[in-house]
Write a protein that holds these residues in place. Structure first.
Motif, short mmCIF file in Angstrom:
data_model
loop_
_atom_site.label_atom_id
_atom_site.label_comp_id
_atom_site.label_asym_id
_atom_site.label_seq_id
_atom_site.Cartn_x
_atom_site.Cartn_y
_atom_site.Cartn_z
N TYR A 35 -43.62 -10.25 70.56
CA TYR A 35 -44.40 -9.24 71.25
C TYR A 35 -45.78 -9.18 70.62
CZ TYR A 35 -39.91 -7.23 72.82
OH TYR A 35 -38.67 -7.02 73.37
N LEU A 43 -46.12 -2.40 73.31
CA LEU A 43 -45.75 -3.77 72.99
C LEU A 43 -45.49 -4.54 74.28
CD1 LEU A 43 -44.91 -2.09 70.33
CD2 LEU A 43 -43.42 -4.04 69.87
N PHE A 90 -45.36 -8.87 66.73
CA PHE A 90 -44.03 -8.53 66.24
C PHE A 90 -43.01 -9.51 66.76
CE2 PHE A 90 -44.50 -4.53 64.10
CZ PHE A 90 -45.65 -3.98 64.64
N GLU A 102 -29.47 -3.22 70.47
CA GLU A 102 -30.61 -2.96 69.61
C GLU A 102 -31.33 -4.23 69.25
OE1 GLU A 102 -29.73 -0.83 66.04
OE2 GLU A 102 -31.80 -0.91 65.32
N GLN A 103 -32.64 -4.18 69.34
CA GLN A 103 -33.47 -5.26 68.84
C GLN A 103 -33.97 -4.87 67.45
OE1 GLN A 103 -36.56 -6.77 71.38
NE2 GLN A 103 -35.19 -6.96 73.14
N PHE A 105 -36.67 -5.47 64.54
CA PHE A 105 -38.04 -5.95 64.49
C PHE A 105 -38.45 -6.38 63.08
CE2 PHE A 105 -39.94 -5.04 68.62
CZ PHE A 105 -38.94 -4.29 69.21
N TYR B 33 -30.57 0.68 79.91
CA TYR B 33 -30.62 1.44 78.68
C TYR B 33 -32.05 1.96 78.50
CZ TYR B 33 -26.30 -1.04 77.48
OH TYR B 33 -25.04 -1.55 77.49
N PHE B 35 -34.55 3.67 75.31
CA PHE B 35 -34.67 3.79 73.86
C PHE B 35 -35.93 4.57 73.48
CE2 PHE B 35 -31.55 0.45 73.01
CZ PHE B 35 -31.63 -0.34 74.14
N TYR B 37 -38.33 4.37 70.09
CA TYR B 37 -38.62 3.72 68.82
C TYR B 37 -39.71 4.51 68.10
CZ TYR B 37 -36.04 -0.64 69.69
OH TYR B 37 -35.06 -1.58 69.90
N GLN B 39 -42.68 4.21 65.12
CA GLN B 39 -43.48 3.28 64.33
C GLN B 39 -44.35 4.07 63.36
OE1 GLN B 39 -46.72 0.95 66.16
NE2 GLN B 39 -45.91 -0.87 65.12
N ARG B 43 -45.94 0.34 60.09
CA ARG B 43 -45.87 -0.57 61.24
C ARG B 43 -44.45 -0.98 61.61
NH1 ARG B 43 -50.21 -4.87 59.96
NH2 ARG B 43 -48.36 -6.11 59.44
N GLN B 44 -43.48 -0.67 60.76
CA GLN B 44 -42.11 -1.09 61.05
C GLN B 44 -41.57 -0.34 62.26
OE1 GLN B 44 -40.20 -3.51 59.26
NE2 GLN B 44 -38.97 -3.28 61.11
N MET B 45 -40.99 -1.05 63.20
CA MET B 45 -40.39 -0.43 64.38
C MET B 45 -38.97 0.01 64.04
SD MET B 45 -42.53 -0.50 66.96
CE MET B 45 -41.62 -0.55 68.50
N LEU B 47 -35.53 2.08 65.44
CA LEU B 47 -34.84 2.68 66.58
C LEU B 47 -34.44 4.11 66.23
CD1 LEU B 47 -33.60 2.37 69.40
CD2 LEU B 47 -31.50 1.59 68.27
N ARG B 50 -30.84 5.95 71.51
CA ARG B 50 -30.70 5.18 72.75
C ARG B 50 -29.79 5.94 73.71
NH1 ARG B 50 -26.86 2.63 69.53
NH2 ARG B 50 -24.84 2.30 70.53
N MET B 89 -46.11 6.83 65.50
CA MET B 89 -46.24 6.57 66.92
C MET B 89 -44.83 6.39 67.46
SD MET B 89 -48.53 3.81 69.01
CE MET B 89 -49.98 4.82 68.92
N PHE B 91 -42.50 5.15 70.75
CA PHE B 91 -42.49 4.34 71.97
C PHE B 91 -41.18 4.57 72.72
CE2 PHE B 91 -46.23 1.81 71.47
CZ PHE B 91 -46.42 1.68 70.10
N LEU B 103 -37.30 -5.96 76.53
CA LEU B 103 -37.65 -4.56 76.49
C LEU B 103 -39.00 -4.34 77.17
CD1 LEU B 103 -36.70 -3.53 72.85
CD2 LEU B 103 -35.79 -2.51 74.93
N PHE B 105 -41.93 -1.59 77.20
CA PHE B 105 -42.38 -0.46 76.40
C PHE B 105 -43.41 0.38 77.14
CE2 PHE B 105 -40.67 -1.03 72.14
CZ PHE B 105 -40.25 -2.34 72.15
#
Lengths: 114, 115
Positions: A35, A43, A90, A102-103, A105, B33, B35, B37, B39, B43-45, B47, B50, B89, B91, B103, B105
């Motif tokens: 992404y 994204l 990403f 679940e994805q 990242f 589905y 979700f 997320y 951040q 910067r790590q996404m 979850l 869901r 942030m 999403f 996905l 977003f």
């Protein structure tokens, strides 16, 4: 488990240069994704792979190429970088789509193209 | 094609209060589905929660809950007892079942929790 890792974390390129971003996962996931994240746009999927040796285009594939020679690795290549490719990239991976989708990242790669 | 819209670019909330982030989506699929997320500045996404579209019961994970309105195609996130660590942030994302796991977003909502 390291999960999903990305190399490098940061990179600055000049217009026209090429580079490869490496994504690696140690969860034995079949599916992998690339992404890009741009301000105000969320994204967007560039390319994805549903298994070793397979790749497919996502929403914004132009200017990028990918390869999945090994199940655990997914490479994203920029043959001739352009300023429009300045973004945060990403990688993600997941099991085959099932009841739990679940994805996972990676930490992202910030790329600047001057 | 599916689309996901988050109409609130930025929001703020006082610590310990409740905040709701909005998300709407458009799809012709019946099974999918949704979700949320998170951040953070790292910067790590991550979850957060869901929801399976075939389940009428709204999903809940500790201080996070959703209000899923399938007919209205709305999927809002409620954060109760907001904490400074919730600053991030957020999403909203959509996934059609039977798809290749792609996905979709939303644009994201930046949440600031103020002390």
């Amino acid at each position: 488990n390291a999960g999903v890792t990305q190399t490098p974390k940061f990179r600055v390129l000049k217009t026209g240069q090429s580079m490869t971003l490496l994504c690696a996962q140690d969860m034995n996931h079949e599916y992998m994704y690339w992404y890009r994240q741009d301000p105000g746009m969320g994204l967007r999927l560039i390319h994805y792979s549903v298994g070793e040796g397979t790749t497919a285009k996502g929403e914004v594939p132009d200017g990028y190429n990918v390869s999945r020679l090994k199940k655990q690795n997914f490479l994203l290549g920029l043959e001739s970088a352009a300023p429009s490719q300045t973004s945060v990239y990403f990688c993600a991976s997941s099991r085959r789509p099932s009841s739990y989708n679940e994805q996972f990242f990676g930490p992202g790669t910030r790329l600047t193209v001057l | 094609a599916q689309t996901v819209t988050q109409s609130q670019p930025e929001m703020s909330v006082q610590e310990a209060e409740t905040v709701t982030l909005s998300c709407t989506y458009d799809t012709s699929e019946n099974n999918y589905y949704l979700f949320w997320y998170k951040q953070p500045p790292s910067r790590q996404m991550i979850l957060v929660i869901r929801q399976e579209a075939y389940k009428q019961q709204n999903a809940t994970e500790n201080r996070f809950s959703v209000n899923f309105q399938k007919a209205a195609k709305s999927f809002s996130l409620k954060i109760s007892d907001s904490q400074l660590g919730d600053t991030a942030m957020y999403f909203c994302a959509f996934l059609a079942m039977g798809n290749t796991g792609k996905l979709i977003f939303g644009q994201g909502t930046t949440l600031q929790v103020k002390p």
